[in-house]
Structures are given as structure tokens and as C-alpha cells.
Design a protein around this motif. Structure first.
Motif, PDB file in Angstrom:
ATOM      1  N   GLY A 275       0.673  -1.300  -0.028  1.00 32.32           N
ATOM      2  CA  GLY A 275      -0.094   0.005  -0.023  1.00 32.32           C
ATOM      3  C   GLY A 275       0.616   1.221  -0.107  1.00 32.32           C
ATOM      4  O   GLY A 275       1.820   1.435  -0.550  1.00 32.32           O
ATOM      5  N   CYS A 276       0.284   2.325   0.625  1.00 30.19           N
ATOM      6  CA  CYS A 276       1.008   3.527   0.561  1.00 30.19           C
ATOM      7  C   CYS A 276       1.505   3.946   1.874  1.00 30.19           C
ATOM      8  O   CYS A 276       1.427   4.859   2.253  1.00 30.19           O
ATOM      9  CB  CYS A 276      -0.075   4.340   0.035  1.00 30.19           C
TER      10      CYS A 276
ATOM     11  N   ASP B 238       4.681  10.114  -0.903  1.00 30.83           N
ATOM     12  CA  ASP B 238       4.365  10.083  -2.353  1.00 30.83           C
ATOM     13  C   ASP B 238       2.841   9.584  -2.612  1.00 30.83           C
ATOM     14  O   ASP B 238       2.809   8.365  -2.380  1.00 30.83           O
ATOM     15  CB  ASP B 238       5.480   9.598  -3.488  1.00 30.83           C
ATOM     16  N   ARG B 239       2.033  10.256  -3.068  1.00 28.36           N
ATOM     17  CA  ARG B 239       0.590   9.736  -3.061  1.00 28.36           C
ATOM     18  C   ARG B 239       0.184   9.316  -4.262  1.00 28.36           C
ATOM     19  O   ARG B 239      -1.013   9.144  -4.529  1.00 28.36           O
ATOM     20  CB  ARG B 239      -0.269  10.644  -2.448  1.00 28.36           C
ATOM     21  N   ALA B 240       1.092   9.515  -5.241  1.00 30.42           N
ATOM     22  CA  ALA B 240       0.997   9.134  -6.766  1.00 30.42           C
ATOM     23  C   ALA B 240       0.494   7.732  -6.679  1.00 30.42           C
ATOM     24  O   ALA B 240       0.956   6.961  -5.954  1.00 30.42           O
ATOM     25  CB  ALA B 240       2.055   9.540  -7.431  1.00 30.42           C
TER      26      ALA B 240
ATOM     27  N   ARG C 283      -7.129   7.144  -5.141  1.00 28.97           N
ATOM     28  CA  ARG C 283      -7.271   8.809  -5.022  1.00 28.97           C
ATOM     29  C   ARG C 283      -7.005   9.277  -3.435  1.00 28.97           C
ATOM     30  O   ARG C 283      -7.228   8.327  -2.401  1.00 28.97           O
ATOM     31  CB  ARG C 283      -9.056   9.023  -4.973  1.00 28.97           C
ATOM     32  N   ASP C 284      -6.373  10.261  -3.413  1.00 27.59           N
ATOM     33  CA  ASP C 284      -5.821  10.873  -2.015  1.00 27.59           C
ATOM     34  C   ASP C 284      -5.047   9.780  -1.092  1.00 27.59           C
ATOM     35  O   ASP C 284      -5.145   9.678   0.013  1.00 27.59           O
ATOM     36  CB  ASP C 284      -7.172  11.091  -1.212  1.00 27.59           C
ATOM     37  N   GLY C 285      -4.475   9.115  -2.225  1.00 25.09           N
ATOM     38  CA  GLY C 285      -3.210   8.222  -1.573  1.00 25.09           C
ATOM     39  C   GLY C 285      -3.784   6.803  -0.962  1.00 25.09           C
ATOM     40  O   GLY C 285      -3.308   5.916  -0.284  1.00 25.09           O
ATOM     41  N   LYS C 286      -5.176   6.493  -1.302  1.00 25.15           N
ATOM     42  CA  LYS C 286      -5.497   5.128  -0.960  1.00 25.15           C
ATOM     43  C   LYS C 286      -6.215   4.301  -2.071  1.00 25.15           C
ATOM     44  O   LYS C 286      -6.743   5.077  -3.170  1.00 25.15           O
ATOM     45  CB  LYS C 286      -6.908   5.676   0.025  1.00 25.15           C
TER      46      LYS C 286
END
Length: 144
Positions: free
Chosen positions: A11-12, A23-25, A123-126
Motif C-alpha cells: 500500500g501507501c 508520495d501519494r501518486a 485517490r487521496d493516497g488510498k
């Protein structure tokens, strides 16, 4: 094909805590999710998913509404995965993974070393959508 797999990978987060990555890309979120799951951190991998989120791993789409459902989905993926490349179009990011064994439940078995492809909406890192797709043709994006 033993690929009902872990194309859903890391995940992120910071490879151990599932916190939002700097980095939420989409590509970074997908890479971190895969790395986290491959390391056997199911809870950390689950933390990369939004609520609700939609998943489909050779099934009709399923809406995951609780943290427990997201954790169960990640725990049931039999393989870990290493991100090979991504391509993005119209809000979707398709990732190609090399499947690996991972600590924890499930055994990748004959899927180990195979490739798997998953399309994500991030979206929004999720991760908001995780959908297993046909493993061909390969995306044309750069190897990341």
C-alpha cells in the motif's frame, strides 16, 4: 492459473505501519502496498485501502465496507508481488506484478514467478478499486 493472487500488493505506507506514504501518486501507493503485503504485513497492506473500496479477484465486484473486510481480502491473497511496471489512463492505473511467496496465510505455489495484472483507482493516497484483469497485453508504460 494460481493468480487469484496477490496482484494486490503493498500500500501507501511505510513498509510496516501502513501510514500514508509521502508520495501519494498511484504508482507509489501501489508499490508501497505490494511491498507491505509481500513482507507479510497484512494490516499494513489493508491500511492502503479506502472505505468503502471495491475489489474483484476473478469474482463479481465486491464492496468492502469495514476495516475487517479489507484486512480479510488482503489476508486471502495467496501470493506476494513485486511491481514491475504501471500504465495510467482515464483515472485507472494498471500494474503488472511478478508473483512471489510471502509470509503469512496462503501459499503462492505454482503462481510464484508468474505475472499478474491489476487495475487500480487510487485517490487521496488510498486504493479505492482493486480489480484483477487479464494478464495480456502488457501495458506500454515505463518500468517503475
Amino acid at each position: 492459473m494460481a493468480v487469484a493472487v496477490v496482484a494486490g500488493i503493498a500500500g501507501c505506507g511505510d513498509r510496516g505501519g501502513g501510514e500514508a506514504a509521502p508520495d501519494r501518486a498511484p504508482e507509489a501507493v501501489i508499490r508501497h502496498w505490494a511491498d507491505t503485503l509481500r513482507a507479510g504485513d497484512v494490516q499494513g497492506a489493508a491500511d492502503f485501502f479506502a472505505l468503502p473500496s471495491v475489489v474483484s479477484n476473478g469474482t463479481p465486484p465486491i464492496v468492502l465496507r469495514t476495516r475487517a473486510e479489507v484486512r480479510r481480502f488482503n489476508a486471502e491473497l495467496p501470493c506476494g508481488a513485486r511491481l514491475l511496471r504501471t500504465s495510467s489512463s482515464a483515472g485507472f492505473t494498471t500494474a503488472v506484478f511478478r508473483l512471489t511467496e510471502r509470509p503469512g496465510p496462503g501459499v503462492c505455489g505454482t503462481g510464484t514467478g508468474m505475472t499478474a495484472r491489476t487495475t487500480f483507482v487510487v485517490r487521496d493516497g488510498k486504493i479505492r478499486e482493486w480489480r484483477r484483469v487479464e494478464d495480456s497485453p502488457a501495458p506500454t508504460g515505463p518500468i517503475v
